[in-house]
Design a protein around this motif. Structure first.
Motif, PDB file in Angstrom:
ATOM      1  N   ARG A  57       0.855  -1.193   0.000  1.00 54.80           N
ATOM      2  CA  ARG A  57       0.000   0.000   0.000  1.00 54.80           C
ATOM      3  C   ARG A  57       0.893   1.245   0.000  1.00 54.80           C
ATOM      4  O   ARG A  57       1.282   1.737   1.054  1.00 54.80           O
ATOM      5  CB  ARG A  57      -0.915  -0.016   1.216  1.00 54.80           C
ATOM      6  N   CYS A  58       1.211   1.679  -1.192  1.00 55.73           N
ATOM      7  CA  CYS A  58       2.099   2.824  -1.353  1.00 55.73           C
ATOM      8  C   CYS A  58       1.736   3.535  -2.658  1.00 55.73           C
ATOM      9  O   CYS A  58       2.032   3.004  -3.737  1.00 55.73           O
ATOM     10  CB  CYS A  58       3.548   2.368  -1.382  1.00 55.73           C
ATOM     11  N   PRO A  59       1.058   4.676  -2.578  1.00 55.34           N
ATOM     12  CA  PRO A  59       0.685   5.452  -1.398  1.00 55.34           C
ATOM     13  C   PRO A  59      -0.255   4.673  -0.465  1.00 55.34           C
ATOM     14  O   PRO A  59      -1.037   3.861  -0.916  1.00 55.34           O
ATOM     15  CB  PRO A  59      -0.038   6.669  -1.974  1.00 55.34           C
ATOM     16  N   GLY A  60      -0.143   4.987   0.804  1.00 58.67           N
ATOM     17  CA  GLY A  60      -0.954   4.313   1.805  1.00 58.67           C
ATOM     18  C   GLY A  60      -0.153   4.043   3.057  1.00 58.67           C
ATOM     19  O   GLY A  60       0.877   4.675   3.324  1.00 58.67           O
ATOM     20  N   LEU A  61      -0.602   3.051   3.829  1.00 55.38           N
ATOM     21  CA  LEU A  61      -0.020   2.801   5.147  1.00 55.38           C
ATOM     22  C   LEU A  61       1.444   2.378   5.085  1.00 55.38           C
ATOM     23  O   LEU A  61       2.200   2.629   6.021  1.00 55.38           O
ATOM     24  CB  LEU A  61      -0.838   1.718   5.868  1.00 55.38           C
ATOM     25  N   ASP A  62       1.851   1.725   3.991  1.00 57.13           N
ATOM     26  CA  ASP A  62       3.240   1.264   3.911  1.00 57.13           C
ATOM     27  C   ASP A  62       4.216   2.384   3.566  1.00 57.13           C
ATOM     28  O   ASP A  62       5.422   2.212   3.689  1.00 57.13           O
ATOM     29  CB  ASP A  62       3.354   0.142   2.870  1.00 57.13           C
ATOM     30  N   CYS A  63       3.707   3.503   3.078  1.00 59.77           N
ATOM     31  CA  CYS A  63       4.540   4.684   2.796  1.00 59.77           C
ATOM     32  C   CYS A  63       3.835   5.883   3.420  1.00 59.77           C
ATOM     33  O   CYS A  63       3.338   6.769   2.711  1.00 59.77           O
ATOM     34  CB  CYS A  63       4.718   4.896   1.296  1.00 59.77           C
ATOM     35  N   ALA A  64       3.782   5.893   4.742  1.00 59.76           N
ATOM     36  CA  ALA A  64       2.925   6.846   5.455  1.00 59.76           C
ATOM     37  C   ALA A  64       3.290   8.301   5.171  1.00 59.76           C
ATOM     38  O   ALA A  64       2.438   9.182   5.231  1.00 59.76           O
ATOM     39  CB  ALA A  64       2.982   6.573   6.952  1.00 59.76           C
ATOM     40  N   GLY A  65       4.556   8.574   4.845  1.00 57.13           N
ATOM     41  CA  GLY A  65       4.957   9.951   4.607  1.00 57.13           C
ATOM     42  C   GLY A  65       4.721  10.426   3.186  1.00 57.13           C
ATOM     43  O   GLY A  65       4.921  11.607   2.880  1.00 57.13           O
ATOM     44  N   TYR A  66       4.313   9.535   2.333  1.00 59.27           N
ATOM     45  CA  TYR A  66       4.143   9.825   0.899  1.00 59.27           C
ATOM     46  C   TYR A  66       2.721  10.305   0.655  1.00 59.27           C
ATOM     47  O   TYR A  66       1.760   9.573   0.853  1.00 59.27           O
ATOM     48  CB  TYR A  66       4.434   8.552   0.123  1.00 59.27           C
ATOM     49  N   LYS A  67       2.589  11.560   0.233  1.00 59.77           N
ATOM     50  CA  LYS A  67       1.261  12.126  -0.002  1.00 59.77           C
ATOM     51  C   LYS A  67       1.248  12.833  -1.346  1.00 59.77           C
ATOM     52  O   LYS A  67       2.116  13.651  -1.635  1.00 59.77           O
ATOM     53  CB  LYS A  67       0.883  13.113   1.100  1.00 59.77           C
ATOM     54  N   LEU A 102       6.164  14.879  -0.343  1.00 58.27           N
ATOM     55  CA  LEU A 102       4.912  15.558  -0.662  1.00 58.27           C
ATOM     56  C   LEU A 102       4.912  15.938  -2.138  1.00 58.27           C
ATOM     57  O   LEU A 102       5.815  16.627  -2.609  1.00 58.27           O
ATOM     58  CB  LEU A 102       4.774  16.813   0.208  1.00 58.27           C
ATOM     59  N   VAL A 103       3.902  15.481  -2.864  1.00 56.71           N
ATOM     60  CA  VAL A 103       3.816  15.711  -4.306  1.00 56.71           C
ATOM     61  C   VAL A 103       2.587  16.558  -4.614  1.00 56.71           C
ATOM     62  O   VAL A 103       1.478  16.245  -4.161  1.00 56.71           O
ATOM     63  CB  VAL A 103       3.720  14.376  -5.080  1.00 56.71           C
ATOM     64  N   VAL A 104       2.790  17.629  -5.351  1.00 57.83           N
ATOM     65  CA  VAL A 104       1.689  18.477  -5.810  1.00 57.83           C
ATOM     66  C   VAL A 104       1.626  18.350  -7.326  1.00 57.83           C
ATOM     67  O   VAL A 104       2.494  18.860  -8.042  1.00 57.83           O
ATOM     68  CB  VAL A 104       1.888  19.948  -5.396  1.00 57.83           C
ATOM     69  N   GLU A 105       0.635  17.641  -7.828  1.00 58.80           N
ATOM     70  CA  GLU A 105       0.499  17.455  -9.266  1.00 58.80           C
ATOM     71  C   GLU A 105      -0.181  18.671  -9.902  1.00 58.80           C
ATOM     72  O   GLU A 105      -1.059  19.278  -9.319  1.00 58.80           O
ATOM     73  CB  GLU A 105      -0.292  16.180  -9.562  1.00 58.80           C
ATOM     74  N   GLU A 106       0.265  18.997 -11.111  1.00 55.65           N
ATOM     75  CA  GLU A 106      -0.235  20.152 -11.859  1.00 55.65           C
ATOM     76  C   GLU A 106      -0.190  21.419 -11.001  1.00 55.65           C
ATOM     77  O   GLU A 106      -1.143  22.176 -10.919  1.00 55.65           O
ATOM     78  CB  GLU A 106      -1.654  19.882 -12.368  1.00 55.65           C
ATOM     79  N   TYR A 107       0.960  21.622 -10.380  1.00 52.54           N
ATOM     80  CA  TYR A 107       1.082  22.745  -9.451  1.00 52.54           C
ATOM     81  C   TYR A 107       0.955  24.092 -10.139  1.00 52.54           C
ATOM     82  O   TYR A 107       0.641  25.102  -9.496  1.00 52.54           O
ATOM     83  CB  TYR A 107       2.403  22.657  -8.682  1.00 52.54           C
ATOM     84  N   ASP A 108       1.179  24.123 -11.450  1.00 47.76           N
ATOM     85  CA  ASP A 108       1.045  25.389 -12.166  1.00 47.76           C
ATOM     86  C   ASP A 108      -0.401  25.883 -12.172  1.00 47.76           C
ATOM     87  O   ASP A 108      -0.656  27.058 -12.484  1.00 47.76           O
ATOM     88  CB  ASP A 108       1.532  25.231 -13.603  1.00 47.76           C
TER      89      ASP A 108
END
Length: 330
Positions: A57-67, A102-108
């Motif tokens: 589960r990544c993103p998810g509980l196995d990669c808790a810091g990944y958003k 932390l990933v922000v998609e289409e940040y523009d």
């Protein structure tokens, strides 16, 4: 170019016990060139997860810091409520996982209030008992395709493009875009752009990359057959030509990057390979049954037969692919 810079930047950031600011990476390029795949693989590496682990589960509980934050372009009616909810969720996430990816998609496409919030979070350190200083922030955008395409055409070869040249092109483009939107004073726009540690180009793929991807996908399918003891898989250049010709290109550049590779493998290769695998399984079962009747199991050998190698080729008529025993084509 981008991947080398990213890996070095992440390693340098992680080596600092108390970094003074977050590592901010701005990724630019057309769809289908690996931007999203990069941050998924980065999450696997940062949180020590194996991508092939069942039930990962990544993103998810196995990669808790990944958003990953999607869909930041709201309608006017829902904007205030969405901003409040997003701000609360983001601060809560950073408080619980200060070493976030932390990933922000289409940040523009961030509107003025959300861009102001991100500037405050990146510039001023702690906000509401949360800080991003230990975080890695990935800003992802399709913006810059035309600029990177032109840069590649002028250079003639991506290996001739200096990282500083690509950074300057992308940085100037983002600055001009944000300045034209008039969200803040020019000096604040300069500060916001200056908070980005690296502007990184994901250049358009070329025809040779698509051919390499088809080769890789066929090699994966061949490995699956061999792991199932269903024989080796062979193919020739005509198969790669056939699949590559189905991709939509603009000149030497695939319009959708690598996105069509999986679709075309399913459309043309999956069925003949499944039929071949099923035929091999039936043949092996028959051989094993014959071996048992002949007393072959008494000597300690339980294989009962060996699967033949298959050769994927373009079928007569040139409209589809088929698999035949390799010896039949020799």
């Amino acid at each position: 170019m981008a991947l080398r810079q990213i890996s070095d930047a992440i390693c340098d950031h992680l080596a600092q016990p108390e970094p003074a600011r977050p590592l901010v990476l701005s990724l630019h390029g057309p769809p289908g060139v690996g931007k999203s795949m990069f941050h998924l693989l980065a999450a696997h590496a940062l949180y020590n997860r194996q991508p092939d682990r069942p039930g990962l589960r990544c993103p998810g509980l196995d990669c808790a810091g990944y958003k990953v934050l999607y869909g930041m372009d709201y309608t006017a009616d829902e904007r205030a409520a969405q901003h409040s909810a997003l701000r609360a969720a983001l601060l809560d996430h950073v408080r619980h996982a200060p070493e976030s990816l932390l990933v922000v998609e289409e940040y523009d496409k961030l509107d003025c209030p959300m861009r102001g919030f991100f500037r405050q979070l990146l510039e001023n350190g702690p906000v509401a008992n949360a800080t991003l200083n230990k975080a890695i922030v990935v800003l992802e955008s399709n913006l810059g395709y035309t600029e990177l395409h032109d840069l590649l055409l002028r250079a003639g070869d991506r290996s001739k493009i200096a990282p500083e040249e690509a950074q300057r092109v992308l940085k100037d483009m983002v600055f001009s875009r944000w300045l034209a939107e008039g969200c803040e004073e020019r000096s604040d726009t300069m500060k916001m752009v200056g908070m980005v540690s690296f502007f990184l180009p994901f250049f358009p793929l070329e025809r040779r990359h698509i051919r390499q991807l088809f080769e890789m996908r066929l090699a994966e399918r061949g490995a699956e057959l061999q792991n199932g003891q269903l024989g080796a898989l062979q193919w020739d250049e005509a198969v790669i030509d056939f699949l590559t010709e189905k991709v939509d290109f603009e000149g030497d550049f695939p319009i959708e990057g690598a996105k069509e590779v999986a679709t075309l493998m399913t459309r043309y290769a999956s069925r003949p390979l499944r039929l071949w695998a099923a035929a091999q399984q039936q043949q092996l079962a028959a051989q094993q049954q014959a071996a048992k009747k002949g007393g072959g199991s008494d000597g300690g050998s339980s294989s009962g037969g060996v699967a033949a190698a298959g050769r994927l080729r373009v079928a007569d008529g040139g409209m589809e692919l088929t698999v035949e025993p390799a010896k039949a084509l020799s």
